[in-house]
Design a protein around this motif. Structure first.
Motif, mmCIF file in Angstrom:
data_model
loop_
_atom_site.group_PDB
_atom_site.id
_atom_site.type_symbol
_atom_site.label_atom_id
_atom_site.label_comp_id
_atom_site.label_asym_id
_atom_site.label_seq_id
_atom_site.Cartn_x
_atom_site.Cartn_y
_atom_site.Cartn_z
ATOM 1 N N LYS A 81 -7.859 -4.164 2.876
ATOM 2 C CA LYS A 81 -7.983 -2.968 2.055
ATOM 3 C C LYS A 81 -6.730 -2.801 1.199
ATOM 4 O O LYS A 81 -5.630 -3.130 1.626
ATOM 5 N N SER A 97 -17.700 6.698 -5.336
ATOM 6 C CA SER A 97 -16.620 5.939 -4.715
ATOM 7 C C SER A 97 -17.114 5.229 -3.458
ATOM 8 O O SER A 97 -17.749 5.841 -2.592
ATOM 9 N N THR A 99 -14.865 3.779 -1.502
ATOM 10 C CA THR A 99 -13.775 3.971 -0.542
ATOM 11 C C THR A 99 -13.080 5.310 -0.793
ATOM 12 O O THR A 99 -11.928 5.350 -1.238
ATOM 13 N N PRO A 100 -13.752 6.416 -0.503
ATOM 14 C CA PRO A 100 -13.117 7.723 -0.712
ATOM 15 C C PRO A 100 -11.877 7.917 0.150
ATOM 16 O O PRO A 100 -10.978 8.680 -0.214
ATOM 17 N N GLU A 101 -11.802 7.210 1.281
ATOM 18 C CA GLU A 101 -10.642 7.341 2.167
ATOM 19 C C GLU A 101 -9.369 6.779 1.535
ATOM 20 O O GLU A 101 -8.255 7.056 1.990
ATOM 21 N N LEU A 102 -9.529 5.982 0.460
ATOM 22 C CA LEU A 102 -8.370 5.437 -0.244
ATOM 23 C C LEU A 102 -8.092 6.200 -1.537
ATOM 24 O O LEU A 102 -7.355 5.732 -2.393
ATOM 25 N N HIS A 276 -2.605 5.652 1.763
ATOM 26 C CA HIS A 276 -3.395 4.924 2.747
ATOM 27 C C HIS A 276 -3.321 5.603 4.116
ATOM 28 O O HIS A 276 -2.477 6.460 4.359
ATOM 29 N N GLN A 277 -4.194 5.147 5.030
ATOM 30 C CA GLN A 277 -4.266 5.763 6.355
ATOM 31 C C GLN A 277 -4.199 4.730 7.464
ATOM 32 O O GLN A 277 -4.693 4.948 8.568
ATOM 33 N N PHE A 279 -5.352 1.226 8.008
ATOM 34 C CA PHE A 279 -6.581 0.598 8.474
ATOM 35 C C PHE A 279 -6.267 -0.613 9.337
ATOM 36 O O PHE A 279 -5.287 -1.313 9.113
#
Length: 309
Positions: A81, A97, A99-102, A276-277, A279
């Motif tokens: 990612k 989107s 990849t909304p988490e990005l 980022h979170q 991954f």
């Protein structure tokens, strides 16, 4: 015409299934099964700077955007990612989107008949981007060989640059260039040597720059010039590797003797600020057989879409 092309695609699939060796390697070698605790080299800080030139052959406006997830030839459910560092020209946020988490997807509008050139910088996140990682072949043969065996080194992964033409036949990729960088670390308390291959390599492309100077490993995957280095590192030291591919190109083997200079500096951020979170990414690598079939089918699909426009 369509019937003949469909027959050709089917024939390519059958031929590829018949000629691919069962050993899982283009060179018919037996790969030693990797163990993270037994791998002295680690990989981190993976980056990419991509430049593309795309033409819209449709009568209507089209959009294309930056992919946050790299699958390539990695194992299923195993991805790298990315977070967007900068874009040139400035990208706009897309209505949908993946990849909304990005932070959401960003890309560009391309008018009917227009040819647009864009560049963007990416930083890998998760295991491939922040903590020590490595490239291995997870489909290794776990048989034991004695008293000597082959040492393959760290592996590579592959993708086809003009996949956009399969995703949207109205868009024609005219040019693609990618500069990748990664840091290699020797975490061992002894001096270690081995072959390290480019973690990401595009198909039907040529290496136009590498630092340090790379050699070409052409036996891993059909029509792919894989940049590789013979690396020796002292205990607990690190080294940065930079390499650039250009598409399209016919692979004839060998690497350029004199690599032209390439700009790899980070541009001022004109794109989104994405956080980022952390991954988690599984080990990478893939068997040779499915890659050959996938490449041939995808290449045939690209040819089909071009002819059917």
């Amino acid at each position: 015409m369509r019937r003949r092309l469909c027959i050709l695609i089917l024939a390519l699939m059958l031929l590829s299934a018949a000629v691919v060796p069962e050993s899982g390697s283009a060179a018919k070698e037996t790969w030693v099964k990797e163990n993270p605790s037994a791998t002295s080299f680690r990989l981190k800080d993976l980056t990419a700077v991509i430049t593309v030139k795309i033409k819209n052959n449709d009568k209507n406006v089209q959009y294309f955007k930056i992919g946050h997830v790299y699958q390539g030839s990695l194992q299923e459910n195993s991805t790298i990612k990315w977070i967007i560092q900068w874009t040139d020209p400035a990208a706009i946020k897309m209505v949908k989107s993946r990849t909304p988490e990005l932070g959401g997807d960003y890309g560009w509008k391309i008018k009917p008949g227009e040819t647009k050139t864009v560049s963007f910088g990416l930083q890998a996140t998760g295991e491939m981007g922040e903590i020590p990682s490595y490239i291995v072949n997870v489909e290794s043969d776990d048989s034991n060989y004695w008293p000597i065996l082959n040492e393959p080194g760290l592996m590579s992964s592959w993708f086809i640059p003009n996949e956009i033409e399969v995703l949207n036949p109205s868009l024609d990729l005219k040019y693609w260039k990618g500069t990748f960088g990664f840091t290699l670390i020797n975490i061992d308390d002894e001096r270690v040597s081995g072959i390290v291959r480019a973690p990401i390599a595009p198909v039907n492309s040529r290496v136009i720059y590498s630092s340090p100077q790379a050699f070409s490993d052409d036996n891993l995957f059909v029509s792919t010039q894989v940049a590789a280095w013979d690396v020796t590192m002292d205990p607990e030291t690190s080294q940065r590797f930079i390499y650039t591919y250009e598409w399209p190109a016919k692979i004839t083997g060998g690497m350029p003797q004199q690599a032209a200079a390439v700009t790899t500096h980070r541009e001022p951020s004109t794109g989104p600020q994405v956080h980022h979170q952390g991954f988690q990414v599984r080990k990478t690598g893939a068997p040779y057989g499915p890659l050959v079939i996938g490449a041939l089918v995808t290449a045939a699909a690209v040819a089909y879409t071009r002819l059917m426009r």
